[in-house]
Write an enzyme that holds these catalytic residues in place. Structure first.
Site, PDB file in Angstrom:
ATOM      1  N   ASP A   7      31.214  26.580  28.867  1.00  8.18           N
ATOM      2  CA  ASP A   7      31.992  25.759  27.902  1.00  8.18           C
ATOM      3  C   ASP A   7      33.445  25.659  28.223  1.00  8.18           C
ATOM      4  OD1 ASP A   7      32.447  24.780  25.495  1.00  8.18           O
ATOM      5  OD2 ASP A   7      33.097  26.456  24.579  1.00  8.18           O
ATOM      6  N   ASP A  64      36.547  24.406  26.025  1.00  7.20           N
ATOM      7  CA  ASP A  64      37.345  25.188  25.138  1.00  7.20           C
ATOM      8  C   ASP A  64      37.232  26.393  24.782  1.00  7.20           C
ATOM      9  OD1 ASP A  64      38.932  22.134  23.852  1.00  7.20           O
ATOM     10  OD2 ASP A  64      36.992  22.082  24.877  1.00  7.20           O
ATOM     11  N   GLU A  95      41.837  25.407  22.070  1.00  4.07           N
ATOM     12  CA  GLU A  95      40.880  24.409  21.618  1.00  4.07           C
ATOM     13  C   GLU A  95      41.559  23.208  21.538  1.00  4.07           C
ATOM     14  OE1 GLU A  95      37.662  24.584  20.531  1.00  4.07           O
ATOM     15  OE2 GLU A  95      37.406  26.212  20.968  1.00  4.07           O
ATOM     16  N   SER A 128      30.276  20.799  27.421  1.00  2.95           N
ATOM     17  CA  SER A 128      31.217  20.988  26.457  1.00  2.95           C
ATOM     18  C   SER A 128      31.280  19.917  25.555  1.00  2.95           C
ATOM     19  CB  SER A 128      32.667  21.176  27.051  1.00  2.95           C
ATOM     20  OG  SER A 128      33.655  21.191  25.811  1.00  2.95           O
ATOM     21  N   GLY A 129      31.474  20.327  24.395  1.00  3.93           N
ATOM     22  CA  GLY A 129      31.832  19.379  22.977  1.00  3.93           C
ATOM     23  C   GLY A 129      33.089  18.901  23.030  1.00  3.93           C
ATOM     24  N   LYS A 165      23.627  20.280  24.514  1.00  2.00           N
ATOM     25  CA  LYS A 165      23.903  21.339  25.750  1.00  2.00           C
ATOM     26  C   LYS A 165      22.851  21.928  26.268  1.00  2.00           C
ATOM     27  CE  LYS A 165      28.569  22.637  24.085  1.00  2.00           C
ATOM     28  NZ  LYS A 165      29.576  23.956  24.171  1.00  2.00           N
ATOM     29  N   ASP A 167      31.698  30.366  23.873  1.00  3.46           N
ATOM     30  CA  ASP A 167      32.254  31.199  23.082  1.00  3.46           C
ATOM     31  C   ASP A 167      31.894  31.078  21.671  1.00  3.46           C
ATOM     32  OD1 ASP A 167      35.072  29.512  21.584  1.00  3.46           O
ATOM     33  OD2 ASP A 167      34.037  28.918  23.237  1.00  3.46           O
TER      34      ASP A 167
END
Length: 458
Positions: free
Chosen positions: A247, A249, A256, A335-336, A380, A403
């Site tokens: 991931d 951030d 973030e 990642s988002g 994901k 996380d």
């Protein structure tokens, strides 16, 4: 009284035989020229003649290590054509512990071999002990050796006796046995280190009847004593990982990004609250993501470059990526977060894959929307599956680190899924986690030692 000559010293051996029903204890006491006593005990464990077709003996050696020690002992075994069935050695601060399981050929006398080994041990000033192993017990040991093994890894800034006691008690309570203890982090430096790490790996054998009970107890110990504890099965895939995805951030980087952009847009507190709620799993990711992006509407795209240049990598991030790349791993981001920053990190770190949300920009301004599908938790996991197809590997050969609660789907399908500095709910569901050290703690969980890591950095 028997007179024996070893080297330049004249020694005497007082031999006493004490017979029991099926076993014999042979005690030899050597008195050297300086009248110092050297006591050697060995259980020759002589089995009744009809059972003694094969003679198997365990040899245990302890003492100050020195060059040529193992050589001198195995030379004696070689003279008698001894077969090595098993062997293991550990050295802690120049103090040796060596075990050799041997089978004595029927044409040779075990008493002659043991006598020669005793004399050599006396010359080397080490202790040696012999134990006979029943053939039936040996066969049972061989059969058990094929059983599933477990790996428990303790990882923290320091390792305390309280932490180790808690874990070993949990192991004993589950009727399991510790076969091997490996110090992956190496000796502790006496100098002050900026980011100290201590890590040991326990290889466990035995039948585990209640894995959930053991996992729960290890999680309790972790929270009580501030140590990361990883628990997983030792299988062939542990040594055959080929892909690692992160991931972005709060995992690969410390912040973030959407929160940083929100500060420039004047909506920092509102976006941070939504982000926190999403990371805790209190809000649907797509819903929270859309709300946060909408609040960025009108922000100048030049701000993206400003935020990117101030991004700080997580502790150990560069180290873990350099090491994994040298070992031939494929490395990616799923990642988002936003594509601008994903590409920035790809160029900086030399990553193979980057999958992120595409922030929509028109006329130099952020529109408050994204183009394409939003990358959420299920997406994901889908992307991870796609990469394994492209790389022609199995999911068991992958590692995923994240996380947030939206990382759980990919963590759950990866061969090794790790929650990194995550919230309690995410840690519990992920089961494997790093909370007390940097991202390079991943290397220890993969079984890579500090010595091997430093060799990669030379």
């Amino acid at each position: 009284m028997i007179e024996l000559l070893t080297g330049s010293k004249l020694c005497f051996a007082n031999i006493k035989l004490i017979f029991f029903t099926k076993r014999m204890l042979l005690f030899l006491r050597f008195i050297d020229s300086e009248c110092m006593l050297f006591d050697y005990f060995f259980d020759s464990g002589l089995i009744e003649r009809e059972l003694a077709m094969r003679e198997i003996i365990l040899i245990n050696i302890t003492g100050k290590d020195k060059p040529g020690l193992t050589c001198s002992l195995t030379n004696i075994l070689a003279q008698y054509e001894v077969i090595i069935l098993d062997i293991g050695q550990a050295v802690i601060h120049d103090y040796l512990s060596l075990g050799i399981l041997v089978e004595i050929p029927s044409k040779h006398s075990s008493s002659s071999i043991l006598k020669d080994l005793l004399f050599q041990a006396h010359k080397l000033e080490i202790q040696i002990q012999f134990s006979a192993i029943d053939v039936k017990n040996y066969k049972g040991w061989v059969a058990r050796n094929g059983y599933e093994r477990l790996i428990i890894t303790l990882l923290g800034r320091t390792l305390t006796a309280e932490q180790l006691s808690g874990v070993t008690t949990a192991i004993a309570d589950n009727q399991l046995n510790i076969d091997i203890i490996t110090n992956l982090s190496g000796s502790v430096s006496m100098e002050t280190e900026l980011f100290p790490k201590a890590c040991i790996q326990l290889t466990i054998s035995g039948k585990l009847n209640d894995p959930r009970r053991l996992r729960h107890r290890l999680l309790e110990i972790s929270e009580e004593t501030n140590i990361d504890i990883s628990f997983h099965v030792d299988n062939i895939y542990r040594h055959a990982r080929k892909l690692v995805v992160f991931d972005m951030d709060s995992t690969l980087i410390q912040c973030e990004v959407i929160n940083e952009l929100a500060k420039y847009a004047g909506v920092g507190e509102e976006v941070s609250r939504i982000t926190e709620s999403a990371m805790n799993g209190e809000m649907n990711f797509k819903e929270s993501f859309s709300k946060r992006v909408a609040l960025l509407k009108g922000l100048d795209e030049k701000i993206l470059a400003e935020v990117a240049k101030n991004l700080e990598l997580t502790e150990g991030a560069q180290r873990v990526i350099i090491t994994l790349k040298k070992l031939g791993y494929k490395i990616g981001i799923i990642s988002g977060g936003f594509d601008y920053f994903g590409k920035y990190l790809q160029n900086k770190l030399g990553l193979d894959y980057v999958f992120t949300n595409a922030l929509e920009i028109k006329d130099g301004k952020i529109t408050g929307d994204v183009t394409g599908d939003i990358i959420d938790g299920p997406k994901k996991a889908e992307i991870l599956k796609t990469i394994t197809t492209v790389e022609n590997i199995s999911l068991q050969q992958t590692i995923a680190i994240g996380d947030g609660s939206n990382d759980l789907p990919m963590l759950s399908i990866a061969g090794l899924g790790i929650a990194f500095h995550a919230k309690p709910l995410v840690k519990e569901k992920a089961q494997k986690f790093i909370s007390n050290v940097g991202l390079d703690g991943l290397l220890y969980l993969m079984g890579i030692s500090e010595r091997e890591i430093r060799q990669n950095f030379q």
